[in-house]
Design a protein around this motif. Structure first.
Motif, PDB file in Angstrom:
ATOM      1  N   THR A 151       0.849  -1.189   0.000  1.00 26.11           N
ATOM      2  CA  THR A 151       0.000   0.000   0.000  1.00 26.11           C
ATOM      3  C   THR A 151       0.883   1.237   0.000  1.00 26.11           C
ATOM      4  O   THR A 151       2.113   1.152   0.131  1.00 26.11           O
ATOM      5  N   VAL A 152       0.256   2.406  -0.111  1.00 27.45           N
ATOM      6  CA  VAL A 152       1.025   3.650  -0.146  1.00 27.45           C
ATOM      7  C   VAL A 152       1.725   3.920   1.185  1.00 27.45           C
ATOM      8  O   VAL A 152       2.676   4.691   1.237  1.00 27.45           O
ATOM      9  N   GLN A 153       1.282   3.256   2.242  1.00 31.76           N
ATOM     10  CA  GLN A 153       1.867   3.467   3.562  1.00 31.76           C
ATOM     11  C   GLN A 153       2.850   2.363   3.946  1.00 31.76           C
ATOM     12  O   GLN A 153       3.843   2.605   4.627  1.00 31.76           O
ATOM     13  N   ASN A 154       2.593   1.150   3.498  1.00 32.21           N
ATOM     14  CA  ASN A 154       3.370   0.001   3.959  1.00 32.21           C
ATOM     15  C   ASN A 154       3.516  -1.007   2.828  1.00 32.21           C
ATOM     16  O   ASN A 154       2.535  -1.596   2.368  1.00 32.21           O
ATOM     17  N   ALA A 155       4.741  -1.215   2.372  1.00 32.02           N
ATOM     18  CA  ALA A 155       5.004  -2.175   1.303  1.00 32.02           C
ATOM     19  C   ALA A 155       5.737  -3.414   1.791  1.00 32.02           C
ATOM     20  O   ALA A 155       5.912  -4.372   1.034  1.00 32.02           O
ATOM     21  N   ALA A 156       6.142  -3.429   3.061  1.00 29.03           N
ATOM     22  CA  ALA A 156       7.006  -4.508   3.547  1.00 29.03           C
ATOM     23  C   ALA A 156       6.249  -5.725   4.062  1.00 29.03           C
ATOM     24  O   ALA A 156       6.823  -6.801   4.217  1.00 29.03           O
ATOM     25  N   THR A 157       4.951  -5.567   4.367  1.00 26.23           N
ATOM     26  CA  THR A 157       4.220  -6.665   4.997  1.00 26.23           C
ATOM     27  C   THR A 157       3.407  -7.489   4.004  1.00 26.23           C
ATOM     28  O   THR A 157       2.769  -8.465   4.401  1.00 26.23           O
ATOM     29  N   ALA A 158       3.411  -7.140   2.736  1.00 27.44           N
ATOM     30  CA  ALA A 158       2.530  -7.779   1.757  1.00 27.44           C
ATOM     31  C   ALA A 158       2.933  -9.220   1.492  1.00 27.44           C
ATOM     32  O   ALA A 158       4.109  -9.525   1.280  1.00 27.44           O
ATOM     33  N   PHE A 159       1.950 -10.119   1.483  1.00 24.80           N
ATOM     34  CA  PHE A 159       2.184 -11.515   1.111  1.00 24.80           C
ATOM     35  C   PHE A 159       2.417 -11.617  -0.396  1.00 24.80           C
ATOM     36  O   PHE A 159       3.258 -12.381  -0.855  1.00 24.80           O
ATOM     37  N   PHE A 160       1.665 -10.823  -1.170  1.00 27.45           N
ATOM     38  CA  PHE A 160       1.832 -10.784  -2.625  1.00 27.45           C
ATOM     39  C   PHE A 160       2.638  -9.527  -2.975  1.00 27.45           C
ATOM     40  O   PHE A 160       2.082  -8.485  -3.306  1.00 27.45           O
TER      41      PHE A 160
END
Length: 620
Positions: free
Chosen positions: A608-617
């Motif tokens: 997301t625009v706030q957090n890119a490090a936690t994404a599974f995909f």
């Protein structure tokens, strides 16, 4: 829907489980009634629903005295005689609240004090109403004429499940009073805001605005809870909860507490054993082989129990005796009702039990094969739902916690020997995720930090409601990931599958225990007004279609129209149960979600625009 004397309206059977169950208010066009407890329902009119696993789970919650799950009573045939006994079959109700208001003169009084009359219309039940006989208007100068009387729009409710009439005399006179003057309702301004709505006593001329019934002022102007259960016509001995004013028709006046199960084939059961299980209602009372022959003939004539005629009556009788004695029974006391379902869904060889469960394995989408281990097309499935009780003011406790949230109010005066249930047929898609991929994602430090923020919001949410222990019931990051992805896929499927979006549901499997970890979900249809097996959802589960829909759902989820506010939402700050999620991107209909749109976070699925490090995909 009926009481002992008058038919007053109708609702769909499924609504008696989700919206208008025992203790719930039904706001009809001219009346407001409350559904009575099940101890005075017409039990003989309530058809039995067979589902052994669900019945065992209900017995664990409510006691071994519960013998059956039953549908709501309904008339089996249409009749043109609206005065016949068949036309009066239904669920008993009674008028509630007791207080009515005349729309012309503002008279506020209970319906049973002789000032109001019930005008029945057996041919148009929705037109049945109360009237103020001989009303002369607000100034008393009009010619006498019957005027409509409508329910007073305020009630008292508490977190212990009690509901009571609003204490109009107490409220107007600021406490106990010997004055028994006639009360009048009137408006003092152009708008209908509560500060412009007043109640006045004609005798002593005391008056008070309804704005003083809410918030901090309400605690000072309202009495304590009397412990009333109007659907059971009884009062509890004591109640230590604060009563609060609620509006008639408010959604927080009744929340169902329910439990559901999928009708799955019994693992390792022979075809004959499965037939006996599925049609136990027909076989339960058979006493000998001679009577069994008639039962087999009846089932064959109805086109049911396919394959039964391949066995001799003697062999079938032996199977019935074995089932009756419990010799062929599996352990039905497993507390996790989803455990057996997970084992059937992940069985290397897809199992089938027509017409309740038909599954077919298909290939995972090509570009998701590294994270998706299995896809099953569920061409037919049956879901059975049972109503255990209800809560008021606060919704039922969250996932996996029993006894630490709002009190579940009873359905009957005594311990019930049956409870209301319904069954729906549908189709669905089961997606199982690769356990190694999920486990590796859970070890990501960024994921653990996001999980800690959600856990903090969960604790704050429970502390604010005085629920103990505060840590109980948090489902974990695995559940949040699977739950959010299921929501995103539901929203995408609803655009193409041909079903109403509210009729598409989810069933999340995310338990982690010594029996093995779960990581998957079912998205399925379960519409009570149709079989829900038109094939539209199963067709979208095929590899080429599912790949396209998953890709679209993930791309759409990266940006929300409420960003950056949605993406920046911190559940710890406002003590909420979701992070980057809102109605614009992740929420679905309440009928679709198994946890009331809680425990959602887009950032755990896609960047997301706030957090890119936690994404599974990460590459979505």
């Amino acid at each position: 829907m009926a009481n002992e004397k008058t038919v007053v309206g109708s609702v769909r059977p499924s609504q008696l489980l989700w919206t208008y169950g025992p203790g719930a208010l039904v706001d009809l066009p001219n009346l407001s009634v409350i559904t009575s407890g099940i101890d005075i329902w017409q039990k003989e009119r309530c058809a039995v629903i067979t589902e052994a696993r669900l019945l065992a789970a209900v017995q664990q919650r409510l006691g071994a005295q519960v013998e059956s799950l039953r549908m709501a009573p309904f008339s089996k045939s249409e009749t043109s005689d609206r005065l016949s006994a068949e036309a009066r079959v239904g669920v008993p109700v009674r008028p509630f609240p007791r207080w009515l208001r005349c729309v012309k003169c503002g008279l506020l009084a209970p319906y049973d004090n002789g000032l109001f009359e019930l005008k029945e219309n057996p041919y148009r039940p929705e037109s049945t109403r109360f009237v103020h006989a001989g009303c002369r208007g607000s100034d008393g100068k009009l010619p006498p004429k019957d005027a409509d009387a409508v329910p007073a729009r305020m009630l008292l409710a508490c977190r212990n499940g009690h509901l009571d009439d609003f204490p109009w005399h107490w409220f107007v006179h600021s406490g106990p009073s010997t004055c028994r003057g006639t009360l009048r309702f009137f408006e003092s301004g152009a708008s209908l805001q509560t500060e412009n709505l007043w109640v006045r006593c004609d005798k002593c001329e005391a008056a008070k605005s309804l704005a003083q019934a809410f918030g901090k002022a309400g605690k000072e102007n309202l009495p304590g809870c009397r412990g009333r259960h109007p659907h059971l016509d009884r009062f509890d001995h004591e109640c230590d909860e604060d009563a609060r004013a609620v509006l008639l028709g408010a959604t927080n006046s009744w929340f169902p507490v329910s439990i559901s199960a999928l009708a799955i084939p019994r693992p390792n059961a022979s075809p004959l054993q499965q037939i006996i299980i599925d049609h136990w209602d027909d076989f339960a009372d058979v006493e000998d082989v001679g009577e069994l022959k008639g039962t087999i003939k009846a089932l064959t004539k109805r086109g049911e129990a396919a394959g039964l005629d391949a066995h001799t009556p003697e062999v079938v009788w032996a199977a019935i005796e074995a089932h009756r004695s419990g010799a062929d029974a599996e352990d039905e006391d497993e507390p996790d009702i989803k455990g057996p379902e997970w084992r059937v869904l992940t069985d290397p060889t897809p199992v089938n039990d027509y017409p309740n469960f038909l599954s077919e394995e298909t290939a995972p989408p090509a570009s998701f094969q590294s994270v998706i281990a299995r896809v099953l097309l569920l061409k037919r499935l049956r879901e059975v739902n049972a109503l255990l009780g209800f809560t008021r003011v606060e919704s039922p406790d969250e996932i996996g916690v029993a006894g630490s949230g709002p009190v579940s109010a009873p359905l009957s005066s005594s311990r019930p020997d049956w409870i209301p249930a319904n069954q729906v047929h549908g189709e669905g898609i089961f997606i199982q995720f690769d356990e190694a991929a999920i486990a590796a994602w859970e070890q990501n430090p960024a994921v653990q930090q996001a999980d800690a923020r959600l856990r903090g919001g969960h604790k704050g949410w429970r502390n604010r409601r005085d629920l103990s222990p505060a840590e109980a019931g948090y489902p974990g990051a695995r559940y949040v990931l699977l739950h959010t992805l299921a929501h995103l896929l539901i929203r995408e499927l609803a655009l193409e599958c041909g079903y109403n979006a509210a009729s598409i549901r989810e069933r999340i499997y995310a338990s982690v225990n010594e029996d093995g970890n779960q990581a998957g979900f079912i998205i399925y249809t379960a519409a009570a007004d149709s079989d829900g097996t038109l094939g539209g959802l199963v067709e979208l589960g095929k590899p080429e279609n599912l790949e396209r829909l998953l890709t679209q759902a993930l791309r759409r989820a990266r940006i929300c129209s409420s960003d950056p506010l949605c993406a920046e939402h911190d559940p710890q700050k406002d003590q909420s149960l979701h992070a980057a999620a809102c109605h614009a991107c992740s929420f679905v209909a309440e009928t679709s979600c198994e946890s009331s749109n809680r425990y959602l976070d887009r950032a755990m699925v896609v960047p997301t625009v706030q957090n890119a490090a936690t994404a599974f995909f990460q590459d979505a």
